[in-house]
Write a protein that holds these residues in place. Structure first.
Motif, PDB file in Angstrom:
ATOM      1  N   PRO A 165      20.793  18.582  59.875  1.00 46.66           N
ATOM      2  CA  PRO A 165      19.544  18.204  60.569  1.00 46.66           C
ATOM      3  C   PRO A 165      18.469  19.278  60.503  1.00 46.66           C
ATOM      4  CG  PRO A 165      21.319  18.622  62.130  1.00 46.66           C
ATOM      5  CD  PRO A 165      21.933  18.576  60.776  1.00 46.66           C
ATOM      6  N   ILE A 166      18.869  20.546  60.550  1.00 45.03           N
ATOM      7  CA  ILE A 166      17.860  21.614  60.480  1.00 45.03           C
ATOM      8  C   ILE A 166      17.202  21.621  59.099  1.00 45.03           C
ATOM      9  CG2 ILE A 166      17.568  24.117  60.449  1.00 45.03           C
ATOM     10  CD1 ILE A 166      19.652  24.287  62.653  1.00 45.03           C
ATOM     11  N   THR A 167      18.032  21.419  58.051  1.00 44.81           N
ATOM     12  CA  THR A 167      17.484  21.358  56.691  1.00 44.81           C
ATOM     13  C   THR A 167      16.514  20.190  56.540  1.00 44.81           C
ATOM     14  OG1 THR A 167      19.512  22.343  55.814  1.00 44.81           O
ATOM     15  CG2 THR A 167      18.088  21.194  54.250  1.00 44.81           C
ATOM     16  N   SER A 168      16.907  19.048  57.153  1.00 48.04           N
ATOM     17  CA  SER A 168      16.031  17.871  57.093  1.00 48.04           C
ATOM     18  C   SER A 168      14.716  18.135  57.807  1.00 48.04           C
ATOM     19  CB  SER A 168      16.725  16.663  57.722  1.00 48.04           C
ATOM     20  OG  SER A 168      17.892  16.331  56.988  1.00 48.04           O
ATOM     21  N   ILE A 169      14.800  18.723  59.005  1.00 47.72           N
ATOM     22  CA  ILE A 169      13.579  19.028  59.762  1.00 47.72           C
ATOM     23  C   ILE A 169      12.675  19.958  58.964  1.00 47.72           C
ATOM     24  CG2 ILE A 169      12.704  20.191  61.824  1.00 47.72           C
ATOM     25  CD1 ILE A 169      15.205  19.151  63.298  1.00 47.72           C
ATOM     26  N   MET A 170      13.260  21.007  58.391  1.00 50.50           N
ATOM     27  CA  MET A 170      12.466  21.962  57.617  1.00 50.50           C
ATOM     28  C   MET A 170      11.842  21.298  56.387  1.00 50.50           C
ATOM     29  SD  MET A 170      14.913  25.329  57.815  1.00 50.50           S
ATOM     30  CE  MET A 170      13.822  26.267  56.735  1.00 50.50           C
ATOM     31  N   GLY A 171      12.643  20.384  55.734  1.00 44.53           N
ATOM     32  CA  GLY A 171      12.124  19.716  54.535  1.00 44.53           C
ATOM     33  C   GLY A 171      10.950  18.809  54.845  1.00 44.53           C
ATOM     34  N   TYR A 172      11.116  17.974  55.882  1.00 40.65           N
ATOM     35  CA  TYR A 172      10.011  17.066  56.248  1.00 40.65           C
ATOM     36  C   TYR A 172       8.802  17.848  56.727  1.00 40.65           C
ATOM     37  CZ  TYR A 172      13.303  13.159  55.934  1.00 40.65           C
ATOM     38  OH  TYR A 172      14.198  12.225  55.485  1.00 40.65           O
ATOM     39  N   ALA A 173       9.014  18.877  57.543  1.00 42.01           N
ATOM     40  CA  ALA A 173       7.890  19.672  58.042  1.00 42.01           C
ATOM     41  C   ALA A 173       7.168  20.378  56.903  1.00 42.01           C
ATOM     42  CB  ALA A 173       8.396  20.696  59.066  1.00 42.01           C
ATOM     43  N   GLN A 174       7.908  20.916  55.937  1.00 40.89           N
ATOM     44  CA  GLN A 174       7.299  21.611  54.799  1.00 40.89           C
ATOM     45  C   GLN A 174       6.479  20.643  53.957  1.00 40.89           C
ATOM     46  OE1 GLN A 174       7.665  25.007  54.294  1.00 40.89           O
ATOM     47  NE2 GLN A 174       6.064  24.761  52.729  1.00 40.89           N
ATOM     48  N   THR A 175       6.992  19.403  53.768  1.00 42.09           N
ATOM     49  CA  THR A 175       6.258  18.385  52.996  1.00 42.09           C
ATOM     50  C   THR A 175       4.929  18.056  53.665  1.00 42.09           C
ATOM     51  OG1 THR A 175       8.346  17.456  52.192  1.00 42.09           O
ATOM     52  CG2 THR A 175       6.386  16.053  52.043  1.00 42.09           C
ATOM     53  N   LEU A 176       4.962  17.860  54.988  1.00 48.60           N
ATOM     54  CA  LEU A 176       3.735  17.559  55.734  1.00 48.60           C
ATOM     55  C   LEU A 176       2.742  18.700  55.652  1.00 48.60           C
ATOM     56  CD1 LEU A 176       5.220  15.794  58.908  1.00 48.60           C
ATOM     57  CD2 LEU A 176       4.022  14.716  56.998  1.00 48.60           C
ATOM     58  N   MET A 177       3.238  19.940  55.668  1.00 43.73           N
ATOM     59  CA  MET A 177       2.336  21.092  55.579  1.00 43.73           C
ATOM     60  C   MET A 177       1.731  21.213  54.186  1.00 43.73           C
ATOM     61  SD  MET A 177       4.362  24.044  57.711  1.00 43.73           S
ATOM     62  CE  MET A 177       3.095  25.249  57.308  1.00 43.73           C
ATOM     63  N   ASP A 178       2.532  20.932  53.156  1.00 48.73           N
ATOM     64  CA  ASP A 178       2.028  21.068  51.786  1.00 48.73           C
ATOM     65  C   ASP A 178       1.060  19.946  51.404  1.00 48.73           C
ATOM     66  OD1 ASP A 178       3.574  23.304  51.561  1.00 48.73           O
ATOM     67  OD2 ASP A 178       5.257  22.300  50.520  1.00 48.73           O
ATOM     68  N   ASP A 179       1.276  18.754  51.984  1.00 52.40           N
ATOM     69  CA  ASP A 179       0.428  17.596  51.649  1.00 52.40           C
ATOM     70  C   ASP A 179      -0.329  17.156  52.899  1.00 52.40           C
ATOM     71  OD1 ASP A 179      -0.785  15.440  50.544  1.00 52.40           O
ATOM     72  OD2 ASP A 179       1.062  14.302  50.142  1.00 52.40           O
ATOM     73  N   GLY A 180      -1.455  17.791  53.132  1.00 52.16           N
ATOM     74  CA  GLY A 180      -2.243  17.456  54.317  1.00 52.16           C
ATOM     75  C   GLY A 180      -2.883  16.092  54.250  1.00 52.16           C
ATOM     76  N   ASP A 181      -3.027  15.518  53.036  1.00 55.40           N
ATOM     77  CA  ASP A 181      -3.668  14.203  52.876  1.00 55.40           C
ATOM     78  C   ASP A 181      -2.646  13.089  52.693  1.00 55.40           C
ATOM     79  OD1 ASP A 181      -6.134  15.462  52.975  1.00 55.40           O
ATOM     80  OD2 ASP A 181      -6.128  15.837  50.806  1.00 55.40           O
ATOM     81  N   ALA A 182      -1.430  13.324  53.215  1.00 58.84           N
ATOM     82  CA  ALA A 182      -0.381  12.326  53.043  1.00 58.84           C
ATOM     83  C   ALA A 182      -0.743  11.035  53.749  1.00 58.84           C
ATOM     84  CB  ALA A 182       0.943  12.858  53.585  1.00 58.84           C
ATOM     85  N   ASN A 183      -0.186   9.949  53.216  1.00 54.14           N
ATOM     86  CA  ASN A 183      -0.427   8.633  53.784  1.00 54.14           C
ATOM     87  C   ASN A 183       0.028   8.605  55.233  1.00 54.14           C
ATOM     88  OD1 ASN A 183       0.639   5.752  54.428  1.00 54.14           O
ATOM     89  ND2 ASN A 183      -0.824   5.473  52.731  1.00 54.14           N
ATOM     90  N   LYS A 184      -0.699   7.839  56.049  1.00 55.57           N
ATOM     91  CA  LYS A 184      -0.383   7.777  57.478  1.00 55.57           C
ATOM     92  C   LYS A 184       1.010   7.229  57.711  1.00 55.57           C
ATOM     93  CE  LYS A 184      -2.073   5.927  61.870  1.00 55.57           C
ATOM     94  NZ  LYS A 184      -3.114   5.082  62.535  1.00 55.57           N
ATOM     95  N   ASP A 185       1.402   6.217  56.965  1.00 53.67           N
ATOM     96  CA  ASP A 185       2.739   5.630  57.144  1.00 53.67           C
ATOM     97  C   ASP A 185       3.828   6.644  56.787  1.00 53.67           C
ATOM     98  OD1 ASP A 185       1.587   3.282  57.948  1.00 53.67           O
ATOM     99  OD2 ASP A 185       1.634   2.372  55.935  1.00 53.67           O
ATOM    100  N   ILE A 186       3.557   7.395  55.680  1.00 51.70           N
ATOM    101  CA  ILE A 186       4.541   8.417  55.276  1.00 51.70           C
ATOM    102  C   ILE A 186       4.628   9.521  56.329  1.00 51.70           C
ATOM    103  CG2 ILE A 186       5.042  10.200  53.563  1.00 51.70           C
ATOM    104  CD1 ILE A 186       3.835   8.359  51.457  1.00 51.70           C
ATOM    105  N   ARG A 187       3.440   9.912  56.825  1.00 53.83           N
ATOM    106  CA  ARG A 187       3.413  10.946  57.869  1.00 53.83           C
ATOM    107  C   ARG A 187       4.213  10.507  59.092  1.00 53.83           C
ATOM    108  NH1 ARG A 187       0.026  15.211  58.976  1.00 53.83           N
ATOM    109  NH2 ARG A 187      -1.239  14.657  57.154  1.00 53.83           N
ATOM    110  N   GLN A 188       4.002   9.248  59.542  1.00 48.99           N
ATOM    111  CA  GLN A 188       4.722   8.744  60.707  1.00 48.99           C
ATOM    112  C   GLN A 188       6.225   8.680  60.450  1.00 48.99           C
ATOM    113  OE1 GLN A 188       3.585   8.085  63.762  1.00 48.99           O
ATOM    114  NE2 GLN A 188       1.539   8.765  63.151  1.00 48.99           N
ATOM    115  N   LYS A 189       6.573   8.297  59.217  1.00 52.34           N
ATOM    116  CA  LYS A 189       7.998   8.213  58.861  1.00 52.34           C
ATOM    117  C   LYS A 189       8.650   9.592  58.909  1.00 52.34           C
ATOM    118  CE  LYS A 189      11.098   6.758  55.176  1.00 52.34           C
ATOM    119  NZ  LYS A 189      11.195   6.183  53.797  1.00 52.34           N
ATOM    120  N   PHE A 190       7.934  10.594  58.334  1.00 48.71           N
ATOM    121  CA  PHE A 190       8.490  11.949  58.318  1.00 48.71           C
ATOM    122  C   PHE A 190       8.606  12.527  59.727  1.00 48.71           C
ATOM    123  CE2 PHE A 190       7.587  13.417  53.686  1.00 48.71           C
ATOM    124  CZ  PHE A 190       8.313  12.338  53.236  1.00 48.71           C
TER     125      PHE A 190
END
Length: 470
Positions: free
Chosen positions: A264-289
């Protein structure tokens, strides 16, 4: 440091030497007193015989010489003023006045005067006996004396015999002391050997009996000591085993926590890192992450809560709060919740309504853990039923091997042979703790590749009210 027989030898020599001295002193004074009394009686008898003779002043000098030859005793005639009239051993003219002599002064007051005195004239100890009588109407003192030299000679003769007897006894005593010391030495060596054997942890060593009761008691005490040390050694080994087990459990805890928290910690770090790297991510993807992050965070929270709860159960910090409720109703409510969360799974209910007295919250945890366990390790239907005062949770999963069957309720236990067992190993451990608090017991029937049946019976009186099936 002296040896045992040397102590005995020294003590015996001192003892017998002291006894010899005391015996010699007592013997000497006893002999002296007896001989003096004997001499006194003999001299008194002789004076009485001399009194019977018709003595004249002109014949005293010659008569004293004759008496000396006959009775071998010194005789002295003294007038009433203390002047020496005649003496068998010395010229009367050369002798001093005897008026102040003890025996003369006593003879003035009583029939006979007696004294023991060293003679300056003859350089010997003498016993003097004096008596006052009359010669030709004039008062005269007759005095006989006897040397006490024979007293000393008799004592020396007797003392030599006593010394010889004592020497024989000392020799016998020293021989016995040596033999006694040798026996004691042997028994001491037995005790030393026993102590060495005990020190080497040979607790079965038997001490041979000694020749005295004291050594037998020492041997018995050593056997008791060996038994106590053996028992203590067993407890030490048992305690060491417990420590090793505790260390292993601690390692298992760390391993389990690191294993379960890693994903779970790896998952949290992975999703959080993706959101930080892609600030223009789709709203649905952002909500999913973000939902995944919350889901994994909740998973970590649940694991921490379970770990804390398990620790509280072990420490006895939680006690059941009893209340009466229908366990069938509770089971159905919980299954309804699982049906909503897992719509793809089928839950089969066969519940007899039963009123029990227990801690409702704890029983809810028991049922949830058993159902979660069935869902996790099976892909087919899960059956929950209450029959004959017993609740069953049955699955048709991969089952549990006989080797793991007795271990699955241990805290942090995870099977090394089954890939499906990827939990922290707290679920069934919590179930077991809670049931023990309610004086119940978890029963597990399982067969590999067939399925498992987890069940527990109610210890309270159960009232069957109705049959429910779904």
């Amino acid at each position: 440091m002296l040896r045992v027989h040397q102590h005995f030898t020294g003590s015996i020599v001192v003892l017998f030497s002291t006894l010899l001295f005391l015996c010699g002193a007592i013997t000497y004074w006893t002999l002296k007193a007896n001989d003096i009394e004997h001499f006194k009686e003999k001299l008194t008898a002789r004076i009485e015989i001399i009194k019977l003779q018709k003595l004249k002043f002109d014949d005293l000098e010659q008569y004293s010489k004759i008496i000396k030859e006959k009775i071998d005793s010194r005789i002295t005639f003294i007038d009433d003023n203390g002047a020496v009239l005649a003496d068998s051993d010395t010229l009367s003219e050369s002798m001093e006045n005897h008026n102040n002599r003890e025996e003369i002064m006593q003879a003035r007051k009583q029939p006979y005067g007696t004294t023991l005195r060293y003679s300056q004239t003859l350089n010997e100890d003498f016993l003097y006996v004096a008596h006052r009588f009359e010669i030709e109407g004039e008062p005269v003192f007759i005095r006989l004396s006897a040397s006490t030299k024979s007293i000393v000679e008799n004592f020396y003769s007797l003392w030599l015999k006593i010394t010889l007897i004592f020497a024989i006894f000392i020799f016998i005593a020293l021989f016995n002391a040596y033999k006694l010391g040798d026996k004691i030495k042997k028994d001491v060596n037995k005790i030393k050997n026993a102590l060495l054997e005990i020190a080497n942890k040979n607790y079965d060593y038997v001490v041979e009996k000694g020749f005295t009761q004291e050594f037998i008691e020492i041997g018995f005490s050593l056997r008791k000591l060996a038994a106590k040390l053996h028992k203590r050694d067993k407890l030490k080994k048992k305690y060491t085993t417990k420590l090793k087990l505790a260390n292993k459990q601690r390692s298992d805890i760390i391993s389990a926590i690191s294993h379960e928290f890693k994903n779970p910690i790896t998952s949290i770090m992975g999703y959080a890192q993706t959101l930080m790297d892609d600030g223009d991510a789709n709203k649905d993807i952002r909500q999913k992450f973000l939902g995944k992050i919350i889901q994994n965070s909740q998973k970590i929270t649940n694991m921490v809560d379970r770990l804390a709860l398990s620790t509280k159960f072990e420490n006895g910090d939680l006690l059941p709060r009893l209340s009466q409720f229908d366990i069938a109703t509770l089971a159905k409510e919980l299954v309804d919740g699982f049906a909503q969360r897992y719509p793809e799974r089928k839950f089969i209910l066969s519940l007899e309504s039963c009123i029990v007295e227990a801690d409702k919250t704890m029983m809810e945890m028991v049922i949830i853990n058993l159902i979660e366990n069935a869902i996790k390790y099976s892909e087919e239907d899960v059956e929950i039923k209450i029959k004959d005062k017993t609740l069953h949770v049955i699955d048709k999963g991969i089952g549990i091997s006989q080797e793991d069957l007795s271990k699955v309720t241990r805290k942090f236990y995870r099977s090394q042979s089954s890939t499906w067992d990827n939990s922290m190993g707290l679920g069934l451990s919590l179930v077991s703790y809670i049931l023990k608090l309610h004086k119940m017991e978890l029963h597990i029937q399982s067969e590999v590749d067939v399925g498992s049946d987890f069940s527990f019976g109610f210890c309270n009186d159960i009232i069957v009210t109705k049959q429910q099936e779904e």
